[in-house]
Design a protein around this motif. Sequence first.
Motif, PDB file in Angstrom:
ATOM      1  N   THR A  43       3.512  -2.678   6.275  1.00 55.94           N
ATOM      2  CA  THR A  43       3.140  -1.662   5.291  1.00 55.94           C
ATOM      3  C   THR A  43       2.114  -0.735   5.921  1.00 55.94           C
ATOM      4  O   THR A  43       1.248  -1.172   6.678  1.00 55.94           O
ATOM      5  CB  THR A  43       2.538  -2.301   4.027  1.00 55.94           C
ATOM      6  N   THR A  44       2.226   0.506   5.616  1.00 57.36           N
ATOM      7  CA  THR A  44       1.262   1.471   6.125  1.00 57.36           C
ATOM      8  C   THR A  44       0.233   1.754   5.047  1.00 57.36           C
ATOM      9  O   THR A  44       0.568   1.932   3.871  1.00 57.36           O
ATOM     10  CB  THR A  44       1.952   2.782   6.530  1.00 57.36           C
ATOM     11  N   MET A  45      -0.988   1.775   5.444  1.00 57.26           N
ATOM     12  CA  MET A  45      -2.073   2.022   4.503  1.00 57.26           C
ATOM     13  C   MET A  45      -2.242   3.531   4.308  1.00 57.26           C
ATOM     14  O   MET A  45      -2.230   4.297   5.270  1.00 57.26           O
ATOM     15  CB  MET A  45      -3.371   1.420   5.037  1.00 57.26           C
ATOM     16  N   LYS A  46      -2.414   3.908   3.073  1.00 58.88           N
ATOM     17  CA  LYS A  46      -2.642   5.310   2.790  1.00 58.88           C
ATOM     18  C   LYS A  46      -4.139   5.583   2.868  1.00 58.88           C
ATOM     19  O   LYS A  46      -4.932   4.947   2.191  1.00 58.88           O
ATOM     20  CB  LYS A  46      -2.131   5.665   1.399  1.00 58.88           C
ATOM     21  N   THR A  47      -4.487   6.494   3.712  1.00 58.64           N
ATOM     22  CA  THR A  47      -5.903   6.794   3.899  1.00 58.64           C
ATOM     23  C   THR A  47      -6.255   8.076   3.168  1.00 58.64           C
ATOM     24  O   THR A  47      -5.440   8.994   3.041  1.00 58.64           O
ATOM     25  CB  THR A  47      -6.238   6.955   5.385  1.00 58.64           C
ATOM     26  N   SER A  48      -7.461   8.111   2.698  1.00 54.38           N
ATOM     27  CA  SER A  48      -7.945   9.330   2.038  1.00 54.38           C
ATOM     28  C   SER A  48      -9.282   9.711   2.653  1.00 54.38           C
ATOM     29  O   SER A  48     -10.018   8.850   3.130  1.00 54.38           O
ATOM     30  CB  SER A  48      -8.106   9.082   0.536  1.00 54.38           C
TER      31      SER A  48
END
Length: 55
Positions: A43-48
């Motif tokens: 899974t790819t982490m969504k960064t903000s």
Amino acid sequence: MPQLNPSPWFFIMLLSWLTFSLIIQPKLLSFTHTNLPTSKVQTTMKTSPWPWPWT
């Protein structure tokens, strides 16, 4: 350079190798892995962006 008498050392090496090969190794190979790496989903982490208070 003096050489050691290989007679006792060879027997110790042979005995330890046989012990590992015939007793320890089959016991270690009988274990099953609970988490196989192929069953995991990447899974790819969504960064903000970080909300800096001073900008």
